[in-house]
Scaffold this motif. Structure first.
Motif, mmCIF file in Angstrom:
data_model
loop_
_atom_site.group_PDB
_atom_site.id
_atom_site.type_symbol
_atom_site.label_atom_id
_atom_site.label_comp_id
_atom_site.label_asym_id
_atom_site.label_seq_id
_atom_site.Cartn_x
_atom_site.Cartn_y
_atom_site.Cartn_z
ATOM 1 N N ALA A 51 0.840 -1.192 0.000
ATOM 2 C CA ALA A 51 0.000 0.000 0.000
ATOM 3 C C ALA A 51 0.879 1.247 0.000
ATOM 4 C CB ALA A 51 -0.901 0.005 1.229
ATOM 5 N N PRO A 52 0.484 2.299 -0.710
ATOM 6 C CA PRO A 52 1.237 3.554 -0.649
ATOM 7 C C PRO A 52 1.155 4.172 0.742
ATOM 8 C CG PRO A 52 -0.253 3.519 -2.541
ATOM 9 C CD PRO A 52 -0.632 2.370 -1.660
ATOM 10 N N LEU A 53 2.120 5.008 1.050
ATOM 11 C CA LEU A 53 2.155 5.735 2.314
ATOM 12 C C LEU A 53 1.898 7.205 2.037
ATOM 13 C CD1 LEU A 53 2.988 6.066 5.387
ATOM 14 C CD2 LEU A 53 5.285 6.540 4.498
ATOM 15 N N LEU A 54 1.020 7.818 2.808
ATOM 16 C CA LEU A 54 0.762 9.240 2.660
ATOM 17 C C LEU A 54 1.611 10.037 3.639
ATOM 18 C CD1 LEU A 54 -1.070 11.317 1.140
ATOM 19 C CD2 LEU A 54 -2.470 11.292 3.188
ATOM 20 N N ASP A 55 2.417 10.940 3.121
ATOM 21 C CA ASP A 55 3.174 11.901 3.937
ATOM 22 C C ASP A 55 2.380 13.197 3.902
ATOM 23 O OD1 ASP A 55 4.915 13.676 5.089
ATOM 24 O OD2 ASP A 55 6.641 13.132 3.848
ATOM 25 N N ALA A 56 1.451 13.338 4.850
ATOM 26 C CA ALA A 56 0.504 14.448 4.817
ATOM 27 C C ALA A 56 1.188 15.793 4.966
ATOM 28 C CB ALA A 56 -0.542 14.267 5.917
ATOM 29 N N ALA A 57 2.229 15.858 5.781
ATOM 30 C CA ALA A 57 2.886 17.140 6.036
ATOM 31 C C ALA A 57 3.481 17.730 4.763
ATOM 32 C CB ALA A 57 3.972 16.973 7.095
ATOM 33 N N ARG A 58 3.965 16.885 3.878
ATOM 34 C CA ARG A 58 4.590 17.363 2.635
ATOM 35 C C ARG A 58 3.656 17.277 1.447
ATOM 36 N NH1 ARG A 58 7.946 14.845 5.837
ATOM 37 N NH2 ARG A 58 9.946 15.809 6.366
ATOM 38 N N GLY A 59 2.507 16.643 1.613
ATOM 39 C CA GLY A 59 1.619 16.461 0.482
ATOM 40 C C GLY A 59 2.177 15.471 -0.518
ATOM 41 N N HIS A 60 2.868 14.445 -0.008
ATOM 42 C CA HIS A 60 3.471 13.422 -0.865
ATOM 43 C C HIS A 60 2.800 12.074 -0.623
ATOM 44 C CE1 HIS A 60 7.575 15.773 -0.810
ATOM 45 N NE2 HIS A 60 6.627 16.404 -1.484
ATOM 46 N N VAL A 61 2.867 11.212 -1.605
ATOM 47 C CA VAL A 61 2.506 9.817 -1.442
ATOM 48 C C VAL A 61 3.720 9.006 -1.863
ATOM 49 C CG1 VAL A 61 1.469 9.658 -3.750
ATOM 50 C CG2 VAL A 61 0.834 8.006 -1.978
ATOM 51 N N VAL A 62 4.092 8.002 -1.053
ATOM 52 C CA VAL A 62 5.315 7.230 -1.270
ATOM 53 C C VAL A 62 4.940 5.808 -1.648
ATOM 54 C CG1 VAL A 62 7.483 6.447 -0.241
ATOM 55 C CG2 VAL A 62 6.527 8.674 0.405
ATOM 56 N N VAL A 63 5.503 5.337 -2.769
ATOM 57 C CA VAL A 63 5.144 4.042 -3.342
ATOM 58 C C VAL A 63 6.374 3.142 -3.378
ATOM 59 C CG1 VAL A 63 4.234 2.854 -5.367
ATOM 60 C CG2 VAL A 63 3.376 5.138 -4.770
ATOM 61 N N ALA A 64 6.236 1.914 -2.878
ATOM 62 C CA ALA A 64 7.300 0.919 -2.935
ATOM 63 C C ALA A 64 7.026 -0.038 -4.089
ATOM 64 C CB ALA A 64 7.379 0.149 -1.620
ATOM 65 N N ALA A 65 8.091 -0.439 -4.794
ATOM 66 C CA ALA A 65 7.941 -1.301 -5.962
ATOM 67 C C ALA A 65 8.781 -2.562 -5.836
ATOM 68 C CB ALA A 65 8.331 -0.543 -7.233
ATOM 69 N N THR A 66 8.340 -3.619 -6.509
ATOM 70 C CA THR A 66 9.053 -4.890 -6.465
ATOM 71 C C THR A 66 10.340 -4.859 -7.273
ATOM 72 O OG1 THR A 66 7.773 -5.768 -8.332
ATOM 73 C CG2 THR A 66 6.909 -6.160 -6.131
ATOM 74 N N ASP A 67 10.593 -3.786 -8.015
ATOM 75 C CA ASP A 67 11.882 -3.643 -8.699
ATOM 76 C C ASP A 67 12.889 -2.878 -7.834
ATOM 77 O OD1 ASP A 67 10.999 -1.024 -8.839
ATOM 78 O OD2 ASP A 67 10.730 -1.006 -11.010
ATOM 79 N N GLY A 68 12.526 -2.618 -6.571
ATOM 80 C CA GLY A 68 13.449 -1.990 -5.637
ATOM 81 C C GLY A 68 13.341 -0.489 -5.531
ATOM 82 N N ARG A 69 12.419 0.131 -6.270
ATOM 83 C CA ARG A 69 12.288 1.592 -6.225
ATOM 84 C C ARG A 69 11.324 2.032 -5.126
ATOM 85 N NH1 ARG A 69 10.592 3.466 -12.069
ATOM 86 N NH2 ARG A 69 9.680 1.363 -12.163
ATOM 87 N N LEU A 70 11.695 3.107 -4.454
ATOM 88 C CA LEU A 70 10.818 3.783 -3.499
ATOM 89 C C LEU A 70 10.652 5.201 -4.025
ATOM 90 C CD1 LEU A 70 9.449 3.227 -0.705
ATOM 91 C CD2 LEU A 70 11.415 4.364 0.332
ATOM 92 N N THR A 71 9.426 5.568 -4.404
ATOM 93 C CA THR A 71 9.187 6.812 -5.131
ATOM 94 C C THR A 71 8.213 7.696 -4.378
ATOM 95 O OG1 THR A 71 9.478 5.620 -7.224
ATOM 96 C CG2 THR A 71 8.462 7.801 -7.333
ATOM 97 N N ALA A 72 8.562 8.971 -4.248
ATOM 98 C CA ALA A 72 7.659 9.960 -3.660
ATOM 99 C C ALA A 72 7.036 10.778 -4.783
ATOM 100 C CB ALA A 72 8.414 10.872 -2.706
ATOM 101 N N LEU A 73 5.701 10.875 -4.767
ATOM 102 C CA LEU A 73 4.958 11.650 -5.748
ATOM 103 C C LEU A 73 4.225 12.789 -5.047
ATOM 104 C CD1 LEU A 73 3.270 8.699 -7.694
ATOM 105 C CD2 LEU A 73 5.416 9.848 -8.282
ATOM 106 N N ARG A 74 4.024 13.872 -5.770
ATOM 107 C CA ARG A 74 3.224 14.972 -5.232
ATOM 108 C C ARG A 74 1.759 14.581 -5.326
ATOM 109 N NH1 ARG A 74 5.650 19.793 -7.804
ATOM 110 N NH2 ARG A 74 4.188 19.396 -9.505
ATOM 111 N N LEU A 75 1.066 14.647 -4.202
ATOM 112 C CA LEU A 75 -0.321 14.189 -4.163
ATOM 113 C C LEU A 75 -1.225 15.021 -5.063
ATOM 114 C CD1 LEU A 75 -2.360 12.216 -2.941
ATOM 115 C CD2 LEU A 75 -2.661 13.813 -1.043
#
Length: 249
Positions: A51-75
């Motif tokens: 499941a994605p993680l919401l970083d509410a303070a920054r307005g980001h959502v963080v996504v983990a992937a099975t290819d090893g990437r951890l990505t922060a997106l602007r919500l």
């Protein structure tokens, strides 16, 4: 697909509120209007099993992937903010530190790690024991973070060795506290002598150092990863855990 484990629709983040975010095994993360289901944006973030993680303070959502990437997106619009590339698949749902400065995750090299929540830079990495960290998530308790792993050894071997360890304390005391006073140190000694049989790890949230050996024996079926603890926050945090004691769970 997994729905965002933690989200808060109000106040708005980056001009976008009432948003539901989820990622798919196909590799795309979607943001939908919670009221209407209308698509707000979608981004390719890599195949995800968490499941994605919401970083509410920054307005980001963080996504983990099975290819090893951890990505922060602007919500607000899905724009990529940062990306951390791990050396193995990430199958743990990320978690945010209590002060919001770190994001915790784990990969299938059995590394627990933390990245800076603002930049994605690696802050620490600690090798744990076990064969997988999949399907669970780090649990934050004050200035510590707890991880659980799938054991390297069979359920029946661990049950047998754990039972023998506890029985070394002698006859079962009908008073649980008194019985634990005798059994607890023996469990700790057993795990210290066999660290590769640990499945419960308490780390310093700031630096990743292991905070000693927790006297927790493996208690689960089919060699699955044990359930993470539940935390009751307060003046002193309380951790609730499915636990193996003598003569029962």
């Amino acid at each position: 697909m997994d729905v965002c484990r933690r989200w808060q629709p109000d106040p708005p983040f980056g001009g976008s509120n009432n948003t539901v975010v989820f990622s798919t095994h196909g590799g795309t993360t979607f943001a939908l209007d919670a009221a209407t289901g209308a698509l707000r944006w979608q981004r390719v973030t890599g195949p995800s099993a968490t499941a994605p993680l919401l970083d509410a303070a920054r307005g980001h959502v963080v996504v983990a992937a099975t290819d090893g990437r951890l990505t922060a997106l602007r919500l607000s619009d899905g724009a990529q903010v940062w990306q951390h590339v791990s050396e193995a698949p990430i199958l743990t749902t990320p978690a945010l530190s209590r002060d919001g400065t770190l994001i915790f995750a784990g990969n299938e090299a059995i590394d627990a790690f933390a990245v800076n929540a603002t930049t994605g830079a690696l802050v620490w990495k600690t090798r744990l024991y076990g064969q997988s960290l999949t399907d669970r998530y780090p649990v934050v308790v004050g200035d510590a973070v707890i991880y659980r792993s799938q054991p390297l050894y069979s359920l029946w071997q661990l049950l047998s060795e754990g039972g023998a360890t506890m029985n070394q304390a002698g006859a079962v005391n009908t008073d649980w506290a008194a019985d634990w006073a005798a059994v607890g140190p023996r469990i700790t000694a057993y795990l210290n002598a066999n660290p590769h049989k640990q499945t419960f790890f308490v780390l310093d949230a700031a630096i990743g150092a292991v905070r000693g050996t927790a006297p927790v024996l493996y208690t689960f079926g089919d060699n699955e990863i044990p359930s993470p603890p539940v935390v009751r926050a307060g003046a002193t945090d309380t951790v609730y855990l499915i636990y193996r004691a003598r003569q029962g769970i």
